[in-house]
Write an enzyme that holds these catalytic residues in place. Structure first.
Site: not given
Ligand code: NAD
Length: 478
Positions: A172, A226, A230, A247, A281, A328, A380
């Site tokens: 997904k 995020s 997570g 992550e 990230c 954003q 962040e």
């Molecule tokens: P997000 O948490 O909003 O979304 C990530 C994914 O989770 C998306 O596919 C989203 O649709 C899904 N999601 C949203 N709500 C959900 C739920 N209730 N249940 C299951 N899945 C759900 O993050 P984002 O805005 O897409 O990405 C930015 C974040 O990702 C930042 O915090 C960044 O630091 C982090 N990031 C971390 C790494 C790493 O490897 N540490 C790498 C890239 C990005």
């Protein structure tokens, strides 16, 4: 407008509705309409993956390796086209997009080799006449949830090891940038991988996130995104006793010591704070600078920032594209205001830019006079916003670097072997850089952090097998 469907059980299928994928450099440019799955469609994908699992898990590893190698070869051959799509939907510059597509291709090539290298152990038993074997087996069906900021590399670094070690997957991707994941699915659909082994389900996290995480047919979840989402997924997996790998975010420190090469320190700080619009990230958003170099460093960063070209991600000669979305952009601008309200000085950038096309453009922002307790240094931002924390010397710099709930990446700019060595040992981050930007890592070694940045075992390289396999211990009476 072209319509893009989900890939379930080897078929392209329409979801409940469609959503436009919009270019953040030019809001008039719609890349396509991407379908949105509902819970019933997700159910079909999980069932298809469960049905495909027994044959895939025990199938011929040469066939697996060949399929992954073929996927990697095609991604590399089409890196320019895929990198352009990436830049168009996410807003990274085209060279950055091509670099990310290249990384995705290399990851598939690496894990093609790993198909043949999954090793076990044979040990003597403490009981006479008994042999002990330790083997690794696939986990089953894995739900992969990915963020918008690396739309092809992150799907690649989850899908490739999952398949290499014999699992079936439901991917997904982030609903903001489904184009690269769809392109990857299309390549996988022609790779010879059997129906049901790989499934793509596009849609909003708020609609299909919970059904995916809680589905009884999903054996493990690998999530990047995020901290808020997570943490919630971790709780759900704990209740359901599912293996989970998270992550998440970062608030990565970059230390600049008095003995650093100033020009090098300026360049690597500007690169890791602002390139890719700060939407990595591993971006460094806290520049921790010692007294003796402070004035030269701040002037150097401001001068370098004045040369940055911000514009359409597909235009030639651009350093930084737009941020990814209106939401954003509002967050980023909001944090500049929060920093100023907390007493920080905005010394460069920080304003919204109106360019030839309507897009989410922002001048990277540099804040000085900040302290560790300010929100701007604790939360962040995930945009082109960096702050400077002034310190007296190395000991204080190390303390401030570790003074964060996150622990993903950390850097030090120094010519001192003593301080570089001490920092590598005492940094509380999962990845440490000496005289290199905090962002920018290899694809064949572990990636991940500590504290609030990561949970579970590492991704990438052969360490990926910790998550994507489970260990079996077998005893045989000879
Ligand atoms: P997000 O948490 O909003 O979304 C990530 C994914 O989770 C998306 O596919 C989203 O649709 C899904 N999601 C949203 N709500 C959900 C739920 N209730 N249940 C299951 N899945 C759900 O993050 P984002 O805005 O897409 O990405 C930015 C974040 O990702 C930042 O915090 C960044 O630091 C982090 N990031 C971390 C790494 C790493 O490897 N540490 C790498 C890239 C990005």
């Amino acid at each position: 407008m072209q319509k893009f469907d989900n890939f379930i059980n080897g078929q392209w299928v329409a979801g409940a509705s469609y959503a436009p994928n919009i270019n953040p450099s030019n809001l008039a440019d719609v890349i396509g309409d991407y379908t949105q799955a509902d819970a019933a469609q997700l159910d079909a994908a999980v069932n298809a993956a469960q049905a495909a699992f027994p044959a895939w898990a025990t199938g011929n590893v040469q066939a697996r390796a060949d399929a992954l190698d073929k996927i990697g070869t095609e991604i590399l051959a089409r890196r320019e086209e895929l990198g352009t799509l990436l830049a168009r939907e996410e807003g990274k510059t085209k060279p950055e997009g091509i670099g990310e597509a290249t990384r995705a291709g290399n990851i598939f090539k690496f894990f093609a080799g790993e198909c043949l290298r999954l090793a076990g152990e044979v040990l003597p038993s403490v009981r006479s006449g008994v042999g002990v074997e330790i083997t690794r087996e696939p986990m089953g069906v894995i739900g992969l949830i990915t963020p918008w900021n690396f739309p092809i590399a992150i799907p690649a670094w989850k899908v490739a090891p999952a398949l290499a070690y014999g699992n079936c997957v439901v991917l997904k991707p982030a609903d903001l940038v489904p184009g690269c994941a769809w392109a990857l699915a299309e390549i996988i659909s022609r790779s010879g991988i059997p129906a049901g082994v790989f499934n793509l389900v596009m849609g909003r996290g708020s609609v299909i996130g919970d059904p995916l995480v809680n589905h009884p047919g999903i054996n493990a979840i690998s999530f990047t995104g995020s901290q808020g989402v997570g943490g919630r997924i971790a709780q759900q997996c704990a209740v359901n006793l599912k293996k989970v790998q998270l992550e998440m975010g970062g608030k990565n420190p970059q230390i600049i010591l008095d003995d650093a090469d100033v020009a090098q320190a300026v360049e690597l700080s500007v690169q890791s704070a602002f390139f890719s619009s700060g939407q990595r990230c591993t971006a460094s958003s806290r520049l921790i600078v010692t007294d003796g170099i402070y004035a030269k460093f701040v002037e150097g960063v401001k001068a370098r920032m004045a040369t940055l070209k911000i514009g359409d991600a597909l235009a030639a000669g651009i350093d930084i594209g737009p941020v990814s979305s209106r939401a954003q952009l509002e967050i980023d601008m909001g944090y500049v205001d929060i920093g100023k309200a907390e007493g920080a000085s905005l010394v460069a950038g920080g304003e919204r830019l109106q360019l030839a096309t309507e897009g989410f453009y922002m001048a990277p922002a540099l804040l000085t006079d900040t302290t560790a307790d300010m929100r701007i240094n604790r939360e962040e931002v995930f945009g082109p916003v960096a702050s400077i924390i002034r310190v007296k010397g190395y000991e204080e710099a190390l303390f401030e670097a570790n003074n964060t709930p996150f622990g993903l990446s950390a850097g030090i700019a120094t010519t001192s072997l003593k301080y570089a060595t001490h920092f590598k040992r005492h940094s509380q981050a999962g990845m440490v850089m000496v005289n290199l930007p905090t962002a920018g890592v290899d694809y064949h070694v572990p990636f991940g952090g500590r504290k609030g940045s990561s949970f579970g075992s590492r991704e990438q390289g052969r360490y990926a097998q910790e998550f994507f396999t489970t260990v079996k211990t077998a005893y045989t009476l000879a």
